[in-house]
Design a protein around this motif. Structure first.
Motif, PDB file in Angstrom:
ATOM      1  N   ARG A  73      33.276  46.300  45.057  1.00 55.41           N
ATOM      2  CA  ARG A  73      34.587  46.299  44.401  1.00 55.41           C
ATOM      3  C   ARG A  73      34.762  45.062  43.511  1.00 55.41           C
ATOM      4  NH1 ARG A  73      38.547  45.880  42.249  1.00 55.41           N
ATOM      5  NH2 ARG A  73      40.710  46.459  42.657  1.00 55.41           N
ATOM      6  N   PHE A  74      34.271  43.908  43.963  1.00 55.20           N
ATOM      7  CA  PHE A  74      34.500  42.671  43.219  1.00 55.20           C
ATOM      8  C   PHE A  74      33.235  42.153  42.548  1.00 55.20           C
ATOM      9  CE2 PHE A  74      37.732  42.824  46.593  1.00 55.20           C
ATOM     10  CZ  PHE A  74      38.866  42.859  45.803  1.00 55.20           C
ATOM     11  N   ARG A  75      32.312  43.064  42.234  1.00 56.17           N
ATOM     12  CA  ARG A  75      31.074  42.613  41.575  1.00 56.17           C
ATOM     13  C   ARG A  75      31.383  42.133  40.155  1.00 56.17           C
ATOM     14  NH1 ARG A  75      31.418  47.990  40.989  1.00 56.17           N
ATOM     15  NH2 ARG A  75      30.694  48.978  39.065  1.00 56.17           N
ATOM     16  N   LYS A  76      30.424  41.416  39.584  1.00 60.16           N
ATOM     17  CA  LYS A  76      30.611  40.910  38.231  1.00 60.16           C
ATOM     18  C   LYS A  76      30.510  42.085  37.256  1.00 60.16           C
ATOM     19  CE  LYS A  76      28.997  37.389  35.090  1.00 60.16           C
ATOM     20  NZ  LYS A  76      27.815  36.691  34.585  1.00 60.16           N
ATOM     21  N   ARG A  77      31.580  42.287  36.462  1.00 60.08           N
ATOM     22  CA  ARG A  77      31.568  43.382  35.481  1.00 60.08           C
ATOM     23  C   ARG A  77      30.856  42.937  34.209  1.00 60.08           C
ATOM     24  NH1 ARG A  77      34.430  47.619  38.342  1.00 60.08           N
ATOM     25  NH2 ARG A  77      35.243  46.385  40.048  1.00 60.08           N
ATOM     26  N   LYS A  78      30.481  43.963  33.414  1.00 55.62           N
ATOM     27  CA  LYS A  78      29.941  43.663  32.082  1.00 55.62           C
ATOM     28  C   LYS A  78      31.032  42.949  31.279  1.00 55.62           C
ATOM     29  CE  LYS A  78      26.407  47.084  31.290  1.00 55.62           C
ATOM     30  NZ  LYS A  78      26.266  48.509  31.088  1.00 55.62           N
ATOM     31  N   ASN A  79      30.624  42.067  30.441  1.00 53.81           N
ATOM     32  CA  ASN A  79      31.536  41.339  29.552  1.00 53.81           C
ATOM     33  C   ASN A  79      32.409  40.339  30.310  1.00 53.81           C
ATOM     34  OD1 ASN A  79      30.599  43.225  27.723  1.00 53.81           O
ATOM     35  ND2 ASN A  79      32.383  44.544  28.034  1.00 53.81           N
ATOM     36  N   GLN A  80      32.216  40.261  31.632  1.00 53.38           N
ATOM     37  CA  GLN A  80      33.085  39.332  32.366  1.00 53.38           C
ATOM     38  C   GLN A  80      32.540  37.923  32.209  1.00 53.38           C
ATOM     39  OE1 GLN A  80      33.736  40.353  36.450  1.00 53.38           O
ATOM     40  NE2 GLN A  80      34.343  38.253  36.945  1.00 53.38           N
ATOM     41  N   THR A  81      33.417  36.980  31.895  1.00 58.83           N
ATOM     42  CA  THR A  81      32.949  35.598  31.781  1.00 58.83           C
ATOM     43  C   THR A  81      33.862  34.704  32.603  1.00 58.83           C
ATOM     44  OG1 THR A  81      34.286  35.399  29.807  1.00 58.83           O
ATOM     45  CG2 THR A  81      31.923  35.786  29.461  1.00 58.83           C
ATOM     46  N   GLY A  82      33.389  33.506  32.882  1.00 58.76           N
ATOM     47  CA  GLY A  82      34.208  32.522  33.588  1.00 58.76           C
ATOM     48  C   GLY A  82      34.299  32.804  35.075  1.00 58.76           C
ATOM     49  N   VAL A  83      34.977  31.920  35.789  1.00 59.37           N
ATOM     50  CA  VAL A  83      35.138  32.032  37.242  1.00 59.37           C
ATOM     51  C   VAL A  83      36.348  32.921  37.539  1.00 59.37           C
ATOM     52  CG1 VAL A  83      35.503  30.692  39.345  1.00 59.37           C
ATOM     53  CG2 VAL A  83      34.206  29.702  37.450  1.00 59.37           C
ATOM     54  N   PRO A  84      36.218  33.881  38.475  1.00 63.98           N
ATOM     55  CA  PRO A  84      37.366  34.747  38.792  1.00 63.98           C
ATOM     56  C   PRO A  84      38.491  33.935  39.423  1.00 63.98           C
ATOM     57  CG  PRO A  84      35.366  35.505  39.889  1.00 63.98           C
ATOM     58  CD  PRO A  84      35.048  34.194  39.280  1.00 63.98           C
ATOM     59  N   LYS A  85      39.638  34.548  39.540  1.00 61.31           N
ATOM     60  CA  LYS A  85      40.800  33.878  40.113  1.00 61.31           C
ATOM     61  C   LYS A  85      40.490  33.490  41.572  1.00 61.31           C
ATOM     62  CE  LYS A  85      45.574  34.900  41.294  1.00 61.31           C
ATOM     63  NZ  LYS A  85      45.557  35.644  42.537  1.00 61.31           N
ATOM     64  N   GLN A  86      40.749  32.233  41.917  1.00 60.07           N
ATOM     65  CA  GLN A  86      40.436  31.742  43.265  1.00 60.07           C
ATOM     66  C   GLN A  86      41.659  31.837  44.184  1.00 60.07           C
ATOM     67  OE1 GLN A  86      37.042  30.405  43.972  1.00 60.07           O
ATOM     68  NE2 GLN A  86      36.943  31.706  42.152  1.00 60.07           N
ATOM     69  N   THR A  87      41.412  32.315  45.429  1.00 63.50           N
ATOM     70  CA  THR A  87      42.507  32.398  46.392  1.00 63.50           C
ATOM     71  C   THR A  87      42.176  31.458  47.543  1.00 63.50           C
ATOM     72  OG1 THR A  87      42.425  34.725  45.873  1.00 63.50           O
ATOM     73  CG2 THR A  87      43.966  34.056  47.617  1.00 63.50           C
ATOM     74  N   GLU A  88      43.120  30.703  48.024  1.00 63.32           N
ATOM     75  CA  GLU A  88      42.838  29.794  49.129  1.00 63.32           C
ATOM     76  C   GLU A  88      43.885  29.918  50.212  1.00 63.32           C
ATOM     77  OE1 GLU A  88      42.270  25.592  48.226  1.00 63.32           O
ATOM     78  OE2 GLU A  88      40.875  26.289  46.681  1.00 63.32           O
ATOM     79  N   GLY A  89      43.423  29.897  51.477  1.00 63.78           N
ATOM     80  CA  GLY A  89      44.327  29.838  52.624  1.00 63.78           C
ATOM     81  C   GLY A  89      45.210  31.044  52.772  1.00 63.78           C
ATOM     82  N   SER A  90      45.152  31.662  53.991  1.00 69.09           N
ATOM     83  CA  SER A  90      46.068  32.748  54.300  1.00 69.09           C
ATOM     84  C   SER A  90      46.313  32.691  55.789  1.00 69.09           C
ATOM     85  CB  SER A  90      45.463  34.104  53.916  1.00 69.09           C
ATOM     86  OG  SER A  90      46.149  35.117  54.615  1.00 69.09           O
ATOM     87  N   HIS A  91      47.524  32.335  56.187  1.00 63.95           N
ATOM     88  CA  HIS A  91      47.831  32.208  57.610  1.00 63.95           C
ATOM     89  C   HIS A  91      47.604  33.512  58.341  1.00 63.95           C
ATOM     90  CE1 HIS A  91      48.989  28.173  58.219  1.00 63.95           C
ATOM     91  NE2 HIS A  91      49.826  28.174  57.175  1.00 63.95           N
ATOM     92  N   VAL A  92      48.033  34.604  57.722  1.00 62.64           N
ATOM     93  CA  VAL A  92      47.903  35.909  58.380  1.00 62.64           C
ATOM     94  C   VAL A  92      46.429  36.208  58.660  1.00 62.64           C
ATOM     95  CG1 VAL A  92      48.340  38.376  58.159  1.00 62.64           C
ATOM     96  CG2 VAL A  92      49.989  36.705  57.259  1.00 62.64           C
ATOM     97  N   LEU A  93      45.589  36.108  57.614  1.00 60.39           N
ATOM     98  CA  LEU A  93      44.152  36.396  57.792  1.00 60.39           C
ATOM     99  C   LEU A  93      43.543  35.489  58.852  1.00 60.39           C
ATOM    100  CD1 LEU A  93      42.534  37.117  54.320  1.00 60.39           C
ATOM    101  CD2 LEU A  93      42.661  38.587  56.332  1.00 60.39           C
ATOM    102  N   GLU A  94      43.866  34.198  58.800  1.00 62.63           N
ATOM    103  CA  GLU A  94      43.253  33.257  59.736  1.00 62.63           C
ATOM    104  C   GLU A  94      43.630  33.587  61.176  1.00 62.63           C
ATOM    105  OE1 GLU A  94      44.277  29.451  58.109  1.00 62.63           O
ATOM    106  OE2 GLU A  94      42.944  29.808  56.404  1.00 62.63           O
ATOM    107  N   ILE A  95      44.874  33.974  61.365  1.00 70.59           N
ATOM    108  CA  ILE A  95      45.281  34.344  62.734  1.00 70.59           C
ATOM    109  C   ILE A  95      44.568  35.624  63.163  1.00 70.59           C
ATOM    110  CG2 ILE A  95      47.238  35.171  64.124  1.00 70.59           C
ATOM    111  CD1 ILE A  95      48.963  33.131  62.511  1.00 70.59           C
TER     112      ILE A  95
END
Ligand code: HEC
Ligand SMILES: [Cu+2]
Length: 340
Positions: A73-95
């Protein structure tokens, strides 16, 4: 690596695994085994195996499915450049990913710990249990029945549906006493006594093995377990206590008995109430196998007495010098050692 290249490497590996794993079942065939146990201990242990396998397979499947989904689902697409949007920290997921493993560990730990204590129950003072002392020797098994004053070897005779309280020790190096169809194994250590119990829920013959590399003929250190009814067991105990009938001089077996007295008696008792350093041969003709490995017939008995070293390299039974006539007479005599 291209997918087909990966497949080309993985297919032989999986074929090899299949082959190796099929070896596990071919050793025992349809006989009772840890996956097809015939005793309460083996059944409890199989439950634990299945429980942990089930939980771990579940984790594996969920993790791999999620992993696969994310990779695609999140593979690198054609024509995609740069670093994808970064997500950090999720209390729900960590719990969530802390609590789920905790719950899984509890599901595993509670039955495991409970069973570990239950299976360690000591029946050595129990009235309802049969007491059997097991002594591992290079490369044979001695069985003593302290309540009855009986000594035997290679064939372990036990009553069905009865807890058998084993006391295990070794005469030389470390061995491991294993009846795969009844339950897990227990080491026999020199100078130490280990205890455990087993029971059998079906009458029949079970395989036994030494499960600890103990010398040249470790792989040949097999034995048999004869699970019999309570009545048969009592009859067996009684006949093991009977004094061995002496052969009279006119008898055809007299020659064999003479040679046995002269050349074998120093090591082998034929009286079931005598402890011995070497296998007690009381009722030897009724045993399933010769030395735990060869069919119990005239041919193998003769071969064994003639050259035990070639059948079990390193065995403590020496090659005794015997003529052909003496071998025949001894074979015939050994075949007469039946229980009444
Ligand atoms: C120095 C002691 C010694 C002498 C002498 C000896 N044996 Fe043995 N015998 C052994 C040992 C030890 C074993 C167990 C071998 C093994 O399985 O590793 C054995 C095993 C056997 C077994 C197999 C027992 C079973 O339950 O399967 C038979 C049968 C036997 N001996 C017969 C004889 C005969 C007959 C003689 C005389 C010619 C003889 N032995 C002389 C030590 C001896
Ligand atoms: Cu061994």
């Amino acid at each position: 690596m291209r997918p087909w290249k990966l497949a080309k490497r993985l297919v032989p590996l999986f074929l090899l695994f299949t082959l190796v794993l099929s070896g596990c079942s071919s050793i025992l065939g349809d006989d009772p085994s840890p996956l097809n146990p015939k005793g309460s201990v083996g059944e409890d242990q199989l439950f634990l195996i299945k429980l942990s396998l089930f939980v771990m397979t579940g984790v594996l499947v969920i993790v791999f499915v999620l992993f696969g989904y994310v990779v695609i689902r999140f593979r690198k697409r054609k024509n995609q450049t740069g670093v994808p949007k970064q997500t950090e920290g999720s209390h729900v997921l960590e719990i969530v990913w802390t609590v789920i493993p905790l719950v899984l560990l509890l599901i595993l730990a509670v039955p495991m710990v409970t069973q570990t204590f239950a299976l360690a129950k000591d029946y050595s003072e129990s009235e309802e249990a049969e007491q059997v002392k097991v002594i591992g020797h290079q490369f044979w098994w001695e069985f003593q029945y302290p309540e009855h004053g009986i000594y035997t070897a290679q064939d372990l005779v036990i009553p069905v549906n009865t807890k058998i309280a084993f006391e295990l020790t070794s005469a030389d190096v470390i061995h491991s006493f294993w009846i795969p169809g009844l339950g897990g194994k227990m080491d026999t250590n020199p100078g130490m006594t280990n205890k455990f119990y087993l029971d059998a829920e079906e009458v029949g013959t079970y395989k036994g093995k030494c499960a600890e590399l103990c010398g040249a003929s470790h792989a040949l250190m097999d034995f048999k377990v004869q699970v019999v009814t309570q009545e048969e067991y009592e009859a067996w105990v009684a006949s093991m206590k009977e004094p061995s009938q002496a052969v009279n001089e006119q008898d055809a077996l007299a020659q064999g008995q003479e040679i046995f007295k002269a050349k074998c008696m120093s090591c082998h008792a034929i009286d079931g109430t005598q402890p011995g350093v070497y296998p007690n041969l009381k009722g030897f003709a009724d045993r399933e196998l010769v030395a735990g490995i060869k069919e119990n017939n005239a041919e193998w008995i003769r071969k064994w007495i003639d050259d035990p070293q070639s059948i079990k390299p390193g065995t403590l039974m020496p090659n005794v010098d015997l003529t052909d006539d003496e071998l025949d007479a001894l074979t015939e005599y050994l075949q007469s050692l039946k229980l009444e």
